[in-house]
Design a protein around this motif. Structure first.
Motif, PDB file in Angstrom:
ATOM      1  N   THR A  66       0.276   8.132   0.106  1.00 31.66           N
ATOM      2  CA  THR A  66      -0.767   7.238  -0.407  1.00 31.66           C
ATOM      3  C   THR A  66      -0.113   6.033  -1.078  1.00 31.66           C
ATOM      4  O   THR A  66       1.073   6.089  -1.448  1.00 31.66           O
ATOM      5  CB  THR A  66      -1.654   7.975  -1.414  1.00 31.66           C
ATOM      6  N   PRO A  67      -0.842   4.935  -1.256  1.00 38.09           N
ATOM      7  CA  PRO A  67      -0.253   3.754  -1.916  1.00 38.09           C
ATOM      8  C   PRO A  67       0.325   4.059  -3.290  1.00 38.09           C
ATOM      9  O   PRO A  67       1.439   3.614  -3.619  1.00 38.09           O
ATOM     10  CB  PRO A  67      -1.436   2.789  -1.999  1.00 38.09           C
ATOM     11  N   ASP A 129      -2.036  -1.162  -9.560  1.00 39.01           N
ATOM     12  CA  ASP A 129      -2.683  -0.198  -8.676  1.00 39.01           C
ATOM     13  C   ASP A 129      -3.814   0.535  -9.389  1.00 39.01           C
ATOM     14  O   ASP A 129      -4.930   0.665  -8.858  1.00 39.01           O
ATOM     15  CB  ASP A 129      -1.641   0.810  -8.175  1.00 39.01           C
ATOM     16  N   PRO A 141      -9.668   0.439  -1.329  1.00 36.47           N
ATOM     17  CA  PRO A 141      -9.139   0.850  -0.016  1.00 36.47           C
ATOM     18  C   PRO A 141      -8.680  -0.312   0.855  1.00 36.47           C
ATOM     19  O   PRO A 141      -7.790  -0.138   1.702  1.00 36.47           O
ATOM     20  CB  PRO A 141     -10.331   1.587   0.631  1.00 36.47           C
ATOM     21  N   THR A 142      -9.271  -1.487   0.680  1.00 39.64           N
ATOM     22  CA  THR A 142      -8.882  -2.630   1.509  1.00 39.64           C
ATOM     23  C   THR A 142      -7.792  -3.476   0.863  1.00 39.64           C
ATOM     24  O   THR A 142      -6.969  -4.073   1.557  1.00 39.64           O
ATOM     25  CB  THR A 142     -10.110  -3.529   1.789  1.00 39.64           C
ATOM     26  N   ARG A 143      -7.791  -3.528  -0.470  1.00 36.61           N
ATOM     27  CA  ARG A 143      -6.791  -4.349  -1.157  1.00 36.61           C
ATOM     28  C   ARG A 143      -5.456  -3.632  -1.320  1.00 36.61           C
ATOM     29  O   ARG A 143      -4.395  -4.246  -1.221  1.00 36.61           O
ATOM     30  CB  ARG A 143      -7.315  -4.771  -2.536  1.00 36.61           C
ATOM     31  N   THR A 145      -3.307  -0.904   0.280  1.00 33.78           N
ATOM     32  CA  THR A 145      -3.038  -0.016   1.418  1.00 33.78           C
ATOM     33  C   THR A 145      -1.588   0.446   1.365  1.00 33.78           C
ATOM     34  O   THR A 145      -0.770  -0.102   0.618  1.00 33.78           O
ATOM     35  CB  THR A 145      -3.299  -0.735   2.746  1.00 33.78           C
ATOM     36  N   ALA A 146      -1.267   1.458   2.174  1.00 27.70           N
ATOM     37  CA  ALA A 146       0.099   1.976   2.202  1.00 27.70           C
ATOM     38  C   ALA A 146       1.083   0.910   2.678  1.00 27.70           C
ATOM     39  O   ALA A 146       2.196   0.795   2.152  1.00 27.70           O
ATOM     40  CB  ALA A 146       0.157   3.213   3.109  1.00 27.70           C
ATOM     41  N   ARG A 148       0.790  -2.398   2.406  1.00 32.24           N
ATOM     42  CA  ARG A 148       0.973  -3.385   1.349  1.00 32.24           C
ATOM     43  C   ARG A 148       1.806  -2.827   0.206  1.00 32.24           C
ATOM     44  O   ARG A 148       2.616  -3.552  -0.394  1.00 32.24           O
ATOM     45  CB  ARG A 148      -0.390  -3.856   0.835  1.00 32.24           C
TER      46      ARG A 148
END
Length: 346
Positions: A66-67, A129, A141-143, A145-146, A148
């Motif tokens: 996960t990010p 984060d 979820p859009t800003r 991500t893994a 990024r």
């Protein structure tokens, strides 16, 4: 050994054949710092082992990719290097003559700058984060991500690698003047100018602490509001939006855990920088040596915090120690509770 290999007070020189430019052997350093050196040696081993477990856990099990965990992986790598490189080299530098040469001394100083700086960068990224996850959950979820997260981790290591060159420029300049009046062969002294010290204070302490504290104040303000909202509408939410409640609680739990990590980081670094304002020569006193060791001890505490707060890490340790990760498709093991979803991995 000839008598000129010793000083008038009986101290032995690092390079007996070059007495005029040689440093004295730090014969008193081991007895002076004996307890701290033994303690730091133990901390070094524990730091390497625990952070290696974190690295293996997050890298091996796909469900943990996960990010947030990618940021934790970067932090674990920097902590691992502290135990593997910085602590042993610092113990060696303080208890014996430096026989590795001036270039290795400069490289050691570079690592002593970059690795802690990367930890600072990781703390900022973790705070960002959690800020997005709690304060802007619909956009998270859009800003974040893994992909990024990996890009930001790479930029963090690359930027602080370049940034560390600014700190060792005085050390590199000193290589062209190996026989200065205030230097001798056999020592590895870190050379920091006053201007460099001011920049270090601003960009390594004041700015990061300000950003981290501001973001976490926002996070916990929103967390309190969400907690009150959940209590006041518990019946309606439990029936209509139970899935969303679990996600929010999981994010809040992750924010609390990472908040503890950030707090411990600030607790370790702030006293060191406050002391550096009082005593510029940080390598001459036992207290200063203790402060530096306390900063390094922070790298050992992080995986202990994971063990206390993250069930997936305890499960991963069990699978690693029992060699279950060597089985085929072990990377697909379900590391998370079924009723908590993927967000429990953060």
């Amino acid at each position: 050994m000839s008598s000129n290999a010793f000083s008038q007070d009986g101290a032995e020189f690092c390079f007996p054949q070059m007495v005029n430019i040689s440093c004295r052997k730090p014969t008193l350093y081991w007895t002076k710092f004996m307890f701290l050196n033994i303690l730091l040696s133990i901390i070094s081993v524990i730091t390497v082992v625990l952070n290696l477990l974190v690295i293996i856990s997050i890298s091996h099990f796909r469900q943990l990719h996960t990010p947030t965990n990618i940021l934790l992986l970067s932090l674990a790598v920097s902590d691992f290097l502290v135990g593997l490189l910085l602590l042993p080299l610092d113990i060696y530098r303080s208890t014996s003559c430096w026989f590795l040469g001036e270039i290795m001394c400069a490289f050691n100083f570079f690592l002593a700058c970059q690795i802690p700086f990367v930890s600072v960068g990781n703390m900022i990224l973790i705070s960002v984060d959690r800020y997005v996850a709690i304060c802007h959950p619909l956009h998270y979820p859009t800003r974040i991500t893994a992909v990024r997260a990996k890009i930001f981790v790479f930029l963090c290591w690359f930027w602080y690698g370049l940034y560390s060159l600014f700190y060792i420029r005085d050390q590199i300049t000193d290589l062209t003047q190996p026989f200065r009046k205030d230097s001798c062969l056999g020592e590895c002294a870190y050379i920091i100018s006053y201007a460099t010290g001011v920049v270090d204070l601003i960009f390594t302490l004041i700015f990061p602490v300000t950003v981290i504290v501001f973001l976490y104040m926002r996070v916990f303000m929103v967390a309190v509001i969400q907690a009150r909202s959940m209590r006041s509408h518990v019946t309606f939410v439990s029936v209509q939006h139970s899935g969303k409640v679990r996600a929010k609680r999981s994010e809040l739990k992750a924010a609390r855990t990472l908040g503890v990590i950030v707090f411990v980081y600030l607790l370790a670094f702030c006293p060191y920088y406050c002391y550096s304002l009082v005593d510029i020569n940080l390598t001459e006193s036992v207290f200063a040596y203790f402060m530096i060791g306390f900063v390094y001890f922070n790298s050992c505490l992080n995986p202990m915090i994971y063990t206390l707060f993250y069930p997936w890490f305890r499960k991963a340790i069990k699978l690693i120690i029992t060699l279950q990760i060597l089985k085929p498709n072990s990377c697909e093991t379900n590391m998370l509770k079924r009723d908590c979803g993927l967000t429990e991995a953060t």
